[in-house]
Write an enzyme that holds these catalytic residues in place. Structure first.
Site, mmCIF file in Angstrom:
data_model
loop_
_atom_site.group_PDB
_atom_site.id
_atom_site.type_symbol
_atom_site.label_atom_id
_atom_site.label_comp_id
_atom_site.label_asym_id
_atom_site.label_seq_id
_atom_site.Cartn_x
_atom_site.Cartn_y
_atom_site.Cartn_z
ATOM 1 N N VAL A 90 0.839 -1.214 0.000
ATOM 2 C CA VAL A 90 0.000 0.000 0.000
ATOM 3 C C VAL A 90 0.870 1.259 0.000
ATOM 4 O O VAL A 90 0.354 2.366 -0.015
ATOM 5 C CB VAL A 90 -0.963 -0.004 1.218
ATOM 6 C CG1 VAL A 90 -2.018 -1.098 1.037
ATOM 7 C CG2 VAL A 90 -0.239 -0.178 2.541
ATOM 8 N N HIS A 106 -4.276 -4.255 -3.002
ATOM 9 C CA HIS A 106 -4.716 -4.049 -1.611
ATOM 10 C C HIS A 106 -4.932 -2.585 -1.302
ATOM 11 O O HIS A 106 -4.974 -2.193 -0.135
ATOM 12 C CB HIS A 106 -3.692 -4.652 -0.641
ATOM 13 C CG HIS A 106 -3.689 -6.158 -0.681
ATOM 14 N ND1 HIS A 106 -2.662 -6.891 -0.149
ATOM 15 C CD2 HIS A 106 -4.561 -7.059 -1.206
ATOM 16 C CE1 HIS A 106 -2.923 -8.200 -0.325
ATOM 17 N NE2 HIS A 106 -4.065 -8.307 -0.964
HETATM 18 N N1 APR Z 1 14.358 -8.659 0.298
HETATM 19 C C1 APR Z 1 13.549 -9.618 -0.221
HETATM 20 N N2 APR Z 1 12.580 -10.253 0.486
HETATM 21 C C2 APR Z 1 12.433 -9.882 1.773
HETATM 22 C C3 APR Z 1 13.227 -8.884 2.389
HETATM 23 C C4 APR Z 1 14.229 -8.264 1.586
HETATM 24 N N3 APR Z 1 15.042 -7.310 2.072
HETATM 25 N N4 APR Z 1 12.835 -8.762 3.688
HETATM 26 C C5 APR Z 1 11.811 -9.629 3.865
HETATM 27 N N5 APR Z 1 11.578 -10.319 2.725
HETATM 28 C C6 APR Z 1 10.567 -11.348 2.475
HETATM 29 C C7 APR Z 1 10.278 -12.230 3.665
HETATM 30 O O1 APR Z 1 11.143 -13.361 3.642
HETATM 31 C C8 APR Z 1 8.826 -12.639 3.419
HETATM 32 O O2 APR Z 1 8.769 -13.831 2.631
HETATM 33 O O3 APR Z 1 9.351 -10.671 2.199
HETATM 34 C C9 APR Z 1 8.254 -11.483 2.600
HETATM 35 C C10 APR Z 1 7.283 -10.619 3.384
HETATM 36 O O4 APR Z 1 6.177 -11.417 3.688
HETATM 37 P P1 APR Z 1 4.950 -10.749 4.466
HETATM 38 O O5 APR Z 1 5.456 -9.964 5.625
HETATM 39 O O6 APR Z 1 3.940 -11.836 4.693
HETATM 40 O O7 APR Z 1 4.365 -9.682 3.433
HETATM 41 P P2 APR Z 1 3.418 -9.964 2.196
HETATM 42 O O8 APR Z 1 3.719 -11.293 1.582
HETATM 43 O O9 APR Z 1 3.503 -8.753 1.323
HETATM 44 O O10 APR Z 1 1.943 -10.000 2.864
HETATM 45 C C11 APR Z 1 0.862 -10.101 1.960
HETATM 46 O O11 APR Z 1 -0.670 -9.840 3.792
HETATM 47 O O12 APR Z 1 -0.967 -8.785 5.752
HETATM 48 C C12 APR Z 1 -1.392 -8.799 4.465
HETATM 49 O O13 APR Z 1 -2.279 -7.065 3.183
HETATM 50 C C13 APR Z 1 -1.103 -7.504 3.791
HETATM 51 O O14 APR Z 1 -0.284 -7.121 1.565
HETATM 52 C C14 APR Z 1 -0.065 -7.861 2.747
HETATM 53 C C15 APR Z 1 -0.314 -9.345 2.511
#
Ligand code: APR
Length: 231
Positions: A90, A106
């Site tokens: 977002v 989202h």
């Molecule tokens: N570089 C690459 N990947 C990374 C880094 C980085 N520096 N730091 C973290 N990650 C990875 C983590 O390993 C994890 O797999 O990014 C991912 C983040 O996962 P989430 O925190 O679950 O985020 P996301 O997948 O975007 O969540 C999806 O869930 O809560 C809802 O609406 C919210 O859009 C969000 C959705």
């Protein structure tokens, strides 16, 4: 020419200083989802929810795009075919990094939505409880973000893009939230080559033809160089 469809998640903005959700100490470990990211939570305690999004809106507005955001914009500029970025994020860092036509499934922190009449407008930095809608004047302004239990935006458009994809990449997402976590299967059904670029294996890692592990600011520019170099 090959069409590339890219799904991004919080991991692509992590190195810009914006927290992810499910990593150690992530956003959901500090704020229960049902309190701050559901319509029921908003109805129960609008001040808590407006405060949560006000803090994220101010933080996101201060953040800078990183090399991964900029690399995807470079891919859009230099790839001969279409490059479509679908983001679960977002924040507006893809746009700040030069990307065009980003699809925010989202919603966005920068947007406000009237829960009564559906009017949309640019969100103020601090949205107050009972903020009036500029169109219908009712006190029903809310962040224009998709909460759990609500339908993500632009789904028809996204599935159309996936149906025409030759390459599908998932970047910085844990693959735990649907429908985004199933996009790789749509891409496979369309005959696309699939790649995951992430800090660690996601829940859907086994579905991908190729996986590249590392921080997005390193692995995404390298991936883009590879694509552009191979032409
Ligand atoms: N570089 C690459 N990947 C990374 C880094 C980085 N520096 N730091 C973290 N990650 C990875 C983590 O390993 C994890 O797999 O990014 C991912 C983040 O996962 P989430 O925190 O679950 O985020 P996301 O997948 O975007 O969540 C999806 O869930 O809560 C809802 O609406 C919210 O859009 C969000 C959705």
């Amino acid at each position: 020419m090959e069409k590339i469809v890219i799904l991004t998640g919080a991991g692509i903005s992590a190195e810009s200083g914006l927290g992810t959700f499910r990593d150690e100490g992530g956003l959901w470990s500090r704020h229960p989802i049902e309190d701050v990211a559901t319509p029921e939570g908003f109805a129960r305690d609008p001040a808590l929810v407006q405060g949560f999004y006000n803090a994220r809106r101010v933080q996101a507005a201060r953040a800078q795009p990183n090399a991964a955001h900029r690399a995807l914009a470079r891919l859009q500029r230099n790839w001969p075919g279409e490059v479509v970025i679908v983001t679960q994020n977002v924040d507006s860092l893809h746009e700040a990094g030069g990307a065009q036509g980003v699809i925010h499934m989202h919603g966005t922190l920068a947007g406000a939505l009237c829960a009564a009449c559906g009017h949309r407008w640019p969100a103020p930095d601090e949205m107050a409880v009972g903020e009036p809608c500029p169109a219908c004047t009712r006190p029903t302004a809310r962040p224009d973000v998709v909460w759990f239990g609500e339908m993500p935006y632009h789904m028809d458009e996204i599935y159309d893009h996936l149906a025409g994809a030759s390459i599908f990449a998932a970047i910085g997402t844990s693959g735990q939230v649907y429908p985004a976590a199933a996009f790789v299967h749509e891409a496979i059904a369309a005959g696309a080559r699939t790649v995951e670029l992430n800090l660690e294996p996601s829940a859907g890692v086994s579905s991908f033809d190729e996986t590249v592990f590392g921080p997005a600011t390193q692995v995404v520019p390298a991936w883009v160089d590879g694509l552009l170099g191979q032409r």
